[in-house]
Each structure stands twice: as C-alpha cells, then as structure tokens.
Design a protein around this motif. Structure first.
Motif, PDB file in Angstrom:
ATOM      1  N   ALA A  22       0.849  -1.193   0.000  1.00  0.00           N
ATOM      2  CA  ALA A  22       0.000   0.000   0.000  1.00  0.00           C
ATOM      3  C   ALA A  22       0.885   1.243   0.000  1.00  0.00           C
TER       4      ALA A  22
ATOM      5  N   TRP B 263      -3.582   7.303  -3.171  1.00  0.00           N
ATOM      6  CA  TRP B 263      -4.058   6.030  -2.562  1.00  0.00           C
ATOM      7  C   TRP B 263      -4.005   4.978  -3.666  1.00  0.00           C
TER       8      TRP B 263
ATOM      9  N   ALA C 259      -3.433  -0.285  -1.656  1.00  0.00           N
ATOM     10  CA  ALA C 259      -4.085   0.274  -0.472  1.00  0.00           C
ATOM     11  C   ALA C 259      -5.572  -0.020  -0.498  1.00  0.00           C
TER      12      ALA C 259
ATOM     13  N   TYR D 213      -7.008  -2.142   2.596  1.00  0.00           N
ATOM     14  CA  TYR D 213      -7.850  -1.443   3.563  1.00  0.00           C
ATOM     15  C   TYR D 213      -9.328  -1.389   3.168  1.00  0.00           C
TER      16      TYR D 213
END
Length: 718
Positions: free
Chosen positions: A277, A290, A294, A298
């Motif tokens: 990430a 991002w 990631a 997440y």
C-alpha cells in the motif's frame, strides 16, 4: 489415541505352543499379528522384505542363531520401530541385556494379557511422542527457510553460525561459505550517499545488549557486486539467565520501496503495480494519493478517501510510540520504519509493516508524507503457529516421565524438563547454562565426557536406553544414585546438540537385589519339592492310565492314552535331568530307550519293540529332548490308533543314526501304512499338526516314507 485395530505386531517366539497362545490373545485384543520363530526370519521380513509392522514383540531366548537382543539391535540399526521384550526370565543379567537396546518395555511372560496390552499401548504412545518431537523440529526448520526476509545468526563473537536462503541471495555468500566467518566479512553495509561503512548492527547489539535497527539509507554490498537497499533489525539471542549468546540479524531488500519513495511524486501512476500500500498526504495529513494495493488491503476506494485526513480514515496503533512521536521522528530523521496495527473499512485488523518518509520538493522543503505499508498478517500468523508448535513440543517434553536434558557442543545445559528437576533437585532456571558435569559425580566426569565425545564421532543419530551403560548421577543435595541413559544428537548448521534421556534405577536395582535373594531361597525350596513334583506327575500319569482302562469307548480311551503318553515323556525326561551330571542335558542313549518302552507299555496292545541306537554318546538339551519326546509319543500313539487294527504280530521300530554331520531318527511300524491323502501340511488330526509345529520349532525336517515299509524320517542338525 492409539487404535489397536490399525496396529500390526510381529511376534518373534521360538516356542510353538506359546506362540499359538500369545498370537491368539493378541488377535482377540484387536491386533494384527504375524509370527516367526527366529531372529533371522524377523530381519528378513522387516529389513529385506520391508514388511510394515507397528511394533515387535520379541522373545529373548530364540534357541539357535541370533537371540532377541541381537535381532532387535540389527533391526533398529535400519528402521525406527518400537520393540517390547517378552520373556520368562527375571534374572538380572538377562533383563540387563535388553537395557542396551530399547526403552519401550520388558514384559515377563504369564503376567497376563492386561499387563501385556498396557505395555504395548504405552510403547505406541512413547513412539508417537518421539515421532511428534522429530516432526516439530523439522517443521520449525521449514518455517525458517520459508520466511521472506534474510536471516543471519551469529555467536557471541560475531561469527556466522546460520544463514537462510534469502540471506544467501542478498549477500552473495552460500551458507557453507559464510559459516565461521565474521559478520563484517559477508554483511558489508554503507551509507547510500557518503558510501562510508556503516557500523554493523551485530556489533552494536553485542556492545549494547539491546535490539537495534539499521540506519536510514543503508545499502548492502553483495559479494557479486550487486547493491540492495535494506531495512530491519538486529536482536540479541539470550539464554534464560539473560546473557547474550549471539545475535540474529533480520533484513529485507527494500530497494523497490526506496526507489518508490524517491520518485513517488513524479511517477505515481507506476505505484499501482506494487503489492504494498502506498499512501501520500500533504503536510497536514490530507490524503492525496491512494494506490490499488491500499484499496485491496484497507477496502477503501481511492475516491472515498482522497482529501480526507489519514488519521480519520485509518485508525493506527503504534507499538511503544505515540502517533505524535512517530511524526516527530519522521520530521527530524526523515523516516520511520516499524510495525503497526491498522483497521480496514469493515473493522478487521491488519498487521502492517510501515515505512513512512518525509517528502521534500526540489528545494528540499517538506511538502508532505509518503507511507508504504506491507500487510504482514500472514507472516505473523506463521510465526504464531511456530510458537504454538514450540509450546506443544514443550508440553510433550515436560510431560515425559523420564528426565530429558539437552546440552550444546560445549556440554552446557540448554534444556532441563520437569522430570529432571524432580530427579536432580535443581530448578530449571538455576541449572540452564551450567556445565553438565554438575550433575555427574567427580570420579565419573572424565569417563562421561569420553562417552559423549565418542558418540559424537560415530555420526549415529541416537543410541537406545542403556547405550551409555549404567552410570551415576549427582543430586543437588550431594546424593549419588544409579541412572541409565540414552543419547541422541542433531547437527544444526554444523553445531551439534545432544539430548540425553535419564531414568533413575535405584529402586529397580534394590528390587533386583531382593529378587536375587528370593531366587536363591526358591532354589532351596525347589530342591525340597523336587521329589514331590515327580510324584505328582506320576500320579497324573497313573490317573490318566486308570481312567483310560476304565472307558468302554475306544475313542475316549485313545485320547486318555495320548495324554498319558505326553505326561510320561515329561516324567522320563524330568527323571533323567534330575539324575544327570551335566547342566540341563541328557544322554540320547539314556533317554530314548527308556521313553520308547515306557510309552509303548501304556497301551494295552501287545507290540514288539525294536531299537537300533548308535553307540556314539550324544548329549542333547532338555528343551530339544522335550520336543522329541512329544513327537515320539505322537508317532507311537498314531501307530496304536491306526496301524494295527488288523495285525496280530505288531512291531514298532526306532533307528537312530548319523549321516553327513546330521542326526536322523527313523520311526517305523509294520501296520497298514500311511494314506496318500495324509501329510503334515494337510492333516485333519491334532497329532500330525503338533508334530509339524514342533519339528519347525527345533529347526528340523520330517518326511513320510510310504513304501515298502511305512516310516517317518526326522532330520536334525546337532
């Protein structure tokens, strides 16, 4: 739990009748049993034919050839299998022979099936525990080689003792080349900017006795000229006393991460291809980048988090530091590397290894932060499984009834289980790190050291219980006591570790002394009751004979005469042994005329007896003569039952002669002959079956000659 239905047992027993009884008992108990009469056949089945057996039930005295202890030793040199000795002997010297072979059990015959079954099951449990311990060790080795980080272990002088495959790849040194070299020879690190040597983490750990991390911007110079950006840390290897015995250095290649950190502002579109990430924020921690990894880790989409505070999106728990302390370190030192716990969108936990750096613009002014996170949950789970395996192994060792002690190559104690604490009177914490000599009496220490050194040079992985002989131990209170020991050794990257299993035999020795005293008393008693035994046997013979003569049915009468004949053969042999000047032997010329005439006289049929026995004196053992006596009884009984129904001038002959170093017993009668359908292999009667089994037991050969005169020819090698 051991399931006996799945267990196969090899029964090695030379006594045919006992073997039939023992085999029947074991099979009724649910075991699969295969029987052989001698050690050579057992070795043939297990080693040469590789027949699968779960346990060997071994008689000690197997007659000619290899005895039980020799057979077990040969088998255990080729195959790991539990051996339980089964014997009628309780003499100390006989029992002691088994103590150098195996620790799985010794059962006295006629102890009952309950004792035998319990001993077998206990042997299975002990064998399974030993195999489990071996499996756990191999599992730990596999896990270490499977870790994705480089691992190098050193001793207290900074010399390499172990390298895993990743460490070999990154340093350019193979394990065998690196072992024994100083860490600075194979692990050379420099600052990426100044190219000056960086102090080796191993040296720092040995100096400070604490965990250290590598300096920022550290480059590993590989042996082949390659360079790797690396990270991670060095940790001391401590014993239970807190003393540092070495260092474990764990590092990984972060070259790709380093390049990402340097160029992330210009090449953000390339970061979606990495597995880690990558999160970019401004100086106020607002998310401005991002990547796909990631999103996967997440569970937040980029469009959901861009512009939001990373502190609101990702709840983060740092280890040993607060968030403010981490940010301060990044601002002052330029980066932070460590492990954190973060929570995904759905609330699930992620164990993350994070590398957070300060992002500068072209004027070296800070403009934000870049965080590279790697999900290490699987790695931590693997480490947790390793710890669980270690815990199970520890429980097994602690639950053992025998003392288990491990020592390193310098003969210092590194493992001391609960049974050892109880046996020697030391607590584990007090004795770990101490020399093994502390547990050995002074006058035996030199000899004991020689035992271990000699065993180390053999290269053998293990020696069974009693292989070191009976030695003496020294308790904490100064008391000496007898022990027996088995020993094993393993090599861990050229370093040998030894494990001894000890058993306190002081109680057993006392018991054996009492047994010897009782045996002496029993010998005196046996002398007194010898004549009573003879009288009782004679009474049984007389009762059987009288009962036979009183029967009107010939079949019942014959059965009783057969039984009387067997008893008579024992009476004659017993009487000859009692009057024999030799130990447990009787002259063939003395025994056969007596037993031949005695058995023939039992039957009411008037039969002429003709004997021709060689004049050369021959002494045979009582065991062999007992079997020959029963065989002769069965042959005479067979003649009386079947041969003379229509013959008035009945004759029975016995001719004993030698030929080509073999002894022959030729039995004949002038009866109707033996039908072609009757043989030792296909006999409906118990008599011929018993003869076949007894001939096999004494390792002889018997054949039927039908023409011109019916004969049975028995061949013996004596």
């Amino acid at each position: 739990m051991t399931l006996v239905a799945d267990k196969s047992i090899l029964l090695v027993e030379d006594e045919a009748v006992l073997a039939m009884f023992e085999k029947n008992q074991l099979e009724q108990g649910g075991y699969n049993v295969t029987h052989v009469t001698n050690g050579e056949n057992a070795i043939q089945l297990i080693i040469r034919e590789e027949k699968p057996f779960d346990l060997i039930l071994m008689d000690i005295d197997l007659g000619k050839g290899l005895d039980g202890t020799q057979t077990a030793t040969e088998i255990l040199n080729h195959k790991e299998i539990p051996v339980v000795f089964l014997s009628s002997h309780t003499e100390r010297e006989i029992v002691k022979k088994t103590e150098t072979i195996t620790s799985y059990g010794y059962v006295v015959k006629n102890s009952g099936f309950t004792v035998l079954d319990a001993s077998i099951k206990m042997a299975f449990k002990l064998f399974e525990a030993n195999e489990l311990t071996k499996s756990k060790k191999e599992h730990l080795e596999t896990v270490l080689h499977s870790i994705g980080d480089g691992v190098i272990a050193t001793d207290g002088d900074g010399k390499v003792i172990r390298m895993n495959p990743i460490a070999e790849k990154l340093t350019g040194w193979t394990h065998d080349e690196g072992v024994g070299l100083g860490i600075n020879e194979i692990f050379k690190i420099v600052n990426v900017k100044t190219r000056l040597l960086v102090e080796n983490p191993v040296d720092i750990v040995l100096r400070t006795n604490s965990i250290v991390g590598l300096a920022n911007h550290t480059v590993l110079l590989s042996r082949d000229g390659s360079e790797y950006q690396i990270s991670d840390s060095g940790s001391p290897i401590k014993d239970l006393n807190g003393d540092t015995r070495g260092v474990v250095l764990v590092f990984r290649d972060i070259t790709a991460e380093y390049n990402i950190q340097s160029h992330i502002a210009k090449q953000a579109n390339m970061l979606n291809n990495v597995l880690d990430a990558v999160i970019g924020t401004d100086f106020n921690h607002k998310i401005n980048y991002w990547n796909k990894a990631a999103e996967k880790i997440y569970l937040w989409k980029a469009e959901e988090v861009i512009g939001k505070s990373v502190m609101e999106v990702l709840k983060t728990d740092y280890i040993n530091l607060s968030r403010d302390q981490v940010i301060q370190r990044v601002n002052l030192e330029g980066s932070f590397i460590g492990e954190v716990v973060q929570y995904a969108k759905d609330g699930t936990i992620r164990n993350i290894e994070v590398n957070q750096v300060l992002l500068d613009d072209e004027s070296d002014l800070p403009i934000g932060y870049i965080a590279v996170g790697r999900d290490i949950s699987d790695r931590l789970n693997a480490l947790r499984r390793v710890k669980e395996s270690e815990a199970k192994l520890t429980q097994i060792i602690e639950s053992a009834m025998d003392a288990i002690i491990s020592i390193d190559q310098s003969k210092k104690i590194i493992l001391f289980n609960g049974a050892a604490e109880k046996m020697f009177g030391y607590q584990s914490l007090d004795i770990i790190g101490q020399p093994l000599d502390r547990l050995i009496p002074i006058d035996f220490r030199s000899q004991h050291d020689n035992h271990i050194d000699s065993f180390s040079n053999t290269g053998v992985s293990r020696r069974a219980m009693g292989a070191l002989g009976q030695i003496r131990g020294l308790r904490a209170n100064g008391e000496e006591f007898p022990i027996e020991a088995s020993i094993s050794q393993i090599s861990v990257k050229e370093e040998k570790l030894f494990t001894v299993i000890l058993r306190d035999v002081s109680v057993r020795n006392h018991s054996e002394s009492k047994i010897q005293k009782l045996l002496h008393e029993k010998e005196n008693i046996l002398k007194e009751i010898h004549h009573r035994v003879k009288n009782n046997m004679s009474s049984i013979f007389t009762l059987l004979t009288l009962q036979a003569r009183s029967q009107s049915e010939s079949s019942v009468q014959t059965i009783l005469y057969e039984a009387a004949g067997r008893v008579k053969s024992m009476i004659v042999l017993y009487d000859k042994l009692y009057h024999s000047e030799t130990d447990n032997t009787v002259s063939l010329q003395d025994y056969f005329p007596a037993i031949f005439n005695e058995i023939v006289c039992i039957f009411p049929k008037n039969v002429e007896v003709k004997m021709n026995i060689l004049e050369e004196p021959i002494e045979l053992s009582a065991k062999l003569l007992s079997s020959l006596g029963i065989i002769l009884n069965e042959l005479i009984t067979n003649s009386m039952k079947h041969a003379f129904n229509e013959i008035s001038n009945a004759e029975i002959g016995l001719n004993i002669f030698r030929k080509e170093k073999k002894l022959y017993l030729e039995y004949s009668d002038n009866g109707v002959g033996v039908p072609e359908t009757v043989s030792f292999e296909h006999s409906p009667g118990f008599g011929l079956q018993l003869i076949g089994m007894l001939v096999d037991q004494i390792e002889g050969k018997i054949s039927i000659v039908r023409q011109p005169t019916p004969k049975f020819l028995l061949e013996l090698a004596v």
